[in-house]
Design a protein around this motif. Sequence first.
Motif, mmCIF file in Angstrom:
data_model
loop_
_atom_site.group_PDB
_atom_site.id
_atom_site.type_symbol
_atom_site.label_atom_id
_atom_site.label_comp_id
_atom_site.label_asym_id
_atom_site.label_seq_id
_atom_site.Cartn_x
_atom_site.Cartn_y
_atom_site.Cartn_z
ATOM 1 N N VAL A 219 -41.738 -79.594 -17.552
ATOM 2 C CA VAL A 219 -42.588 -79.601 -18.487
ATOM 3 C C VAL A 219 -43.957 -78.526 -18.320
ATOM 4 C CG1 VAL A 219 -44.310 -80.631 -20.024
ATOM 5 C CG2 VAL A 219 -41.950 -81.618 -19.549
ATOM 6 N N HIS A 220 -44.393 -78.779 -17.115
ATOM 7 C CA HIS A 220 -45.719 -77.853 -16.570
ATOM 8 C C HIS A 220 -45.537 -77.615 -15.442
ATOM 9 C CE1 HIS A 220 -49.733 -76.912 -16.428
ATOM 10 N NE2 HIS A 220 -49.934 -77.590 -15.598
ATOM 11 N N LEU A 221 -45.269 -78.167 -14.197
ATOM 12 C CA LEU A 221 -45.428 -77.501 -12.901
ATOM 13 C C LEU A 221 -44.511 -76.480 -12.570
ATOM 14 C CD1 LEU A 221 -45.498 -81.058 -10.913
ATOM 15 C CD2 LEU A 221 -47.168 -79.606 -11.406
ATOM 16 N N ARG A 222 -43.465 -76.057 -13.360
ATOM 17 C CA ARG A 222 -42.588 -74.843 -13.020
ATOM 18 C C ARG A 222 -43.129 -73.892 -13.273
ATOM 19 N NH1 ARG A 222 -37.779 -73.056 -16.334
ATOM 20 N NH2 ARG A 222 -37.859 -74.428 -18.169
ATOM 21 N N HIS A 223 -43.916 -73.986 -14.568
ATOM 22 C CA HIS A 223 -44.391 -72.865 -15.122
ATOM 23 C C HIS A 223 -45.711 -72.443 -14.266
ATOM 24 C CE1 HIS A 223 -41.843 -72.926 -18.419
ATOM 25 N NE2 HIS A 223 -41.973 -74.342 -18.611
ATOM 26 N N LEU A 224 -46.543 -73.238 -13.701
ATOM 27 C CA LEU A 224 -47.448 -73.133 -12.957
ATOM 28 C C LEU A 224 -47.210 -72.273 -11.812
ATOM 29 C CD1 LEU A 224 -50.490 -74.418 -13.034
ATOM 30 C CD2 LEU A 224 -49.802 -76.118 -11.351
ATOM 31 N N MET A 225 -46.024 -72.695 -11.260
ATOM 32 C CA MET A 225 -45.353 -71.995 -10.088
ATOM 33 C C MET A 225 -44.727 -70.639 -10.228
ATOM 34 S SD MET A 225 -45.936 -74.077 -7.477
ATOM 35 C CE MET A 225 -46.919 -75.713 -7.110
ATOM 36 N N GLY A 226 -44.384 -70.540 -11.625
ATOM 37 C CA GLY A 226 -43.934 -69.056 -11.996
ATOM 38 C C GLY A 226 -42.429 -69.181 -11.469
ATOM 39 N N ILE A 227 -41.804 -70.334 -11.739
ATOM 40 C CA ILE A 227 -40.355 -70.347 -11.445
ATOM 41 C C ILE A 227 -39.307 -70.016 -12.585
ATOM 42 C CG2 ILE A 227 -38.261 -72.123 -11.077
ATOM 43 C CD1 ILE A 227 -40.420 -73.472 -9.090
ATOM 44 N N SER A 228 -38.489 -69.221 -12.436
ATOM 45 C CA SER A 228 -37.841 -68.427 -13.569
ATOM 46 C C SER A 228 -36.736 -69.554 -14.136
ATOM 47 C CB SER A 228 -36.968 -67.321 -13.251
ATOM 48 O OG SER A 228 -35.957 -67.644 -12.291
ATOM 49 N N ASP A 229 -36.362 -69.282 -15.307
ATOM 50 C CA ASP A 229 -35.514 -70.369 -15.791
ATOM 51 C C ASP A 229 -34.028 -70.413 -15.258
ATOM 52 O OD1 ASP A 229 -37.257 -70.587 -17.959
ATOM 53 O OD2 ASP A 229 -36.119 -69.244 -19.644
ATOM 54 N N TYR A 230 -33.652 -69.193 -14.628
ATOM 55 C CA TYR A 230 -32.438 -69.236 -13.783
ATOM 56 C C TYR A 230 -32.487 -69.983 -12.688
ATOM 57 C CZ TYR A 230 -28.461 -67.513 -11.367
ATOM 58 O OH TYR A 230 -27.408 -67.303 -10.485
ATOM 59 N N THR A 231 -33.623 -70.078 -12.016
ATOM 60 C CA THR A 231 -33.883 -70.884 -10.676
ATOM 61 C C THR A 231 -34.179 -72.318 -11.026
ATOM 62 O OG1 THR A 231 -34.768 -68.907 -9.691
ATOM 63 C CG2 THR A 231 -35.259 -70.924 -8.674
ATOM 64 N N PHE B 70 -49.435 -77.690 7.367
ATOM 65 C CA PHE B 70 -48.557 -78.602 6.736
ATOM 66 C C PHE B 70 -49.286 -79.283 5.293
ATOM 67 C CE2 PHE B 70 -46.133 -77.745 10.400
ATOM 68 C CZ PHE B 70 -44.865 -77.759 9.836
ATOM 69 N N MET B 71 -48.873 -79.070 4.330
ATOM 70 C CA MET B 71 -49.703 -79.692 3.029
ATOM 71 C C MET B 71 -48.645 -80.697 2.529
ATOM 72 S SD MET B 71 -51.253 -77.595 -0.026
ATOM 73 C CE MET B 71 -52.774 -77.108 0.568
ATOM 74 N N VAL B 72 -49.035 -81.944 2.678
ATOM 75 C CA VAL B 72 -48.161 -83.260 2.325
ATOM 76 C C VAL B 72 -48.408 -83.697 0.708
ATOM 77 C CG1 VAL B 72 -47.047 -85.331 2.917
ATOM 78 C CG2 VAL B 72 -47.755 -83.608 4.683
ATOM 79 N N MET B 73 -47.566 -83.621 -0.047
ATOM 80 C CA MET B 73 -47.493 -84.151 -1.343
ATOM 81 C C MET B 73 -46.653 -85.346 -1.664
ATOM 82 S SD MET B 73 -48.774 -80.880 -3.368
ATOM 83 C CE MET B 73 -47.953 -79.442 -2.263
ATOM 84 N N PRO B 74 -47.000 -86.346 -2.533
ATOM 85 C CA PRO B 74 -46.011 -87.577 -2.633
ATOM 86 C C PRO B 74 -45.110 -87.350 -3.741
ATOM 87 C CG PRO B 74 -48.156 -88.106 -3.492
ATOM 88 C CD PRO B 74 -48.415 -86.787 -2.971
ATOM 89 N N LEU B 75 -45.214 -86.008 -4.221
ATOM 90 C CA LEU B 75 -44.090 -85.794 -5.348
ATOM 91 C C LEU B 75 -43.622 -84.443 -5.345
ATOM 92 C CD1 LEU B 75 -46.149 -84.223 -7.395
ATOM 93 C CD2 LEU B 75 -46.560 -86.623 -8.296
ATOM 94 N N GLY B 76 -42.394 -83.985 -6.000
ATOM 95 C CA GLY B 76 -41.822 -82.804 -6.219
ATOM 96 C C GLY B 76 -42.361 -82.138 -7.421
ATOM 97 N N ILE B 77 -41.773 -80.919 -7.557
ATOM 98 C CA ILE B 77 -41.978 -80.063 -8.841
ATOM 99 C C ILE B 77 -41.234 -80.448 -9.871
ATOM 100 C CG2 ILE B 77 -43.464 -78.186 -7.928
ATOM 101 C CD1 ILE B 77 -40.999 -76.673 -8.940
ATOM 102 N N ASN B 78 -40.054 -81.252 -9.575
ATOM 103 C CA ASN B 78 -39.165 -81.740 -10.495
ATOM 104 C C ASN B 78 -39.705 -82.926 -11.301
ATOM 105 O OD1 ASN B 78 -38.981 -83.682 -8.634
ATOM 106 N ND2 ASN B 78 -36.752 -83.995 -8.800
#
Length: 394
Positions: A188-200, A175-183
């Motif tokens: 601006v940046h994190l979702r592109h890093l994760m390859g999340i589509s516009d639709y999702t 388990f990897m625990v991070m104090p924030l979400g990609i939202n």
Amino acid sequence: MPKVNMKQGKRWTSSHRLLKLKNKNVFLRTNRVVEKVLFHQNFEAYGIQYLHLGKSYRVKASRGIILSAGVIGTPKILLLSGIGPKTHLDKLNIPTKVNLPVGDNLQDHITTGLDLILLNQTLGIGIEQMLSPFSVFEYFLYGTGPWTTGGCEVLAFVNTDSTDVNRDTQPDLQFMVMPLGINEDIGVHLRHLMGISDYTWNNYFSYLNQMKAMTILPILLHPKSRGTVRLRDANVNSLPIIDPGYLTEQEDIEVLLKGINLIKKLINSRSMEKLGAKLNTNIFPGCENFKFDSKAYWECYVRHLTITSYHPVGTCKMGHEQDVSAVVNYDFQVKGTNNLYVIDASVMPTITSGNVNGAVLMLAEMASDIIRSKDFFSRKKCSVIEIFVSKDFC
Ligand SMILES: Cc1cc2nc3c(=O)[nH]c(=O)nc-3n(C[C@H](O)[C@H](O)[C@H](O)COP(=O)(O)OP(=O)(O)OC[C@H]3O[C@@H](n4cnc5c(N)ncnc54)[C@H](O)[C@@H]3O)c2cc1C
């Protein structure tokens, strides 16, 4: 190059140390792409060919060649050199020098569960702190502050197999625990890093823009699924075809589902309740036909939200000389060749029960001892007594 540790708020790599050593026998040449290994009589490696500014050059090696181009790069070089599965090389008109399963056995640590936990408060680091000029100042001046965070604050390892009497032996989930979400950065940046589509993004993550999320990623440590690395064509500039084969084995999904169940239990713990933790009940796009929180829903969720944790291994598997699935032997030597070695994460037959980098460094230490002693004994002139004592070394 791999990460090693933190110093003055920065992640440091093995290359930092190498550059500091200033060994007289180390010559570094950057911006070169190795095209292939050169052979005498299809087995005796004697040099490499590389590309620099569009021109090909050749370098000869007097003792041996060590490939450390990583899990994708090393099989690519070997395949371009004619070392790999004959059926694949035939299709690309590359003459096969040694028929080996190069590029098979690709394994990776995958995970799921982005922004699955919502909170009613911020946990220390948020976008405001990251963008603050004071944080930038603090980082460059003192090597401290929010910019020095590695992102991940806590790691945990669990063996979820309740039938395993020896439950301490090998964890199957990290388990990897991070104090924030990609939202956190409003897309601006994190979702592109994760390859999340516009639709999702628009139909799931953007709904959370006004909320605080935290992340507990369940990471599948010992996937049963296997993928491949293959050449697209015989051109060194073409990107290889990577088929990660994620979730081709149902067992892998079952372990990730156990991870989600554990996360649900954690959310209900007293400490998490104090933070106002609750499960994100938004339906993941593509899983609208399933009842939220049913097993079928979570299986659909895992299949739609699978991400790598960047730990691929295994495409030049190490094994016995007789093992037909092995590419290198226990001396790190490419089978069926002379003077050619592979030292990187590609030689791991199976993936580690945690982050890979430390294991790669240990492999490299061990390989250097093995190769140096082999080289020493192959050059050593044996006395008559030594021939009787140990024929292997002379
Ligand atoms: C974003 C990210 C985060 C990670 N975080 C962690 C972490 O926190 N902890 C951890 O343990 N592991 C982490 N890893 C994994 C770790 O970095 C790898 O497991 C490790 O670096 C593998 O080492 P390697 O020597 O096999 O390959 P690499 O470190 O990938 O080295 C291969 C090198 O060969 C070069 N190369 C490839 N092809 C050619 C060619 N044809 N010619 C010349 N050069 C070539 C590449 O540019 C690269 O520099 C992370 C990986 C990524 C991508």
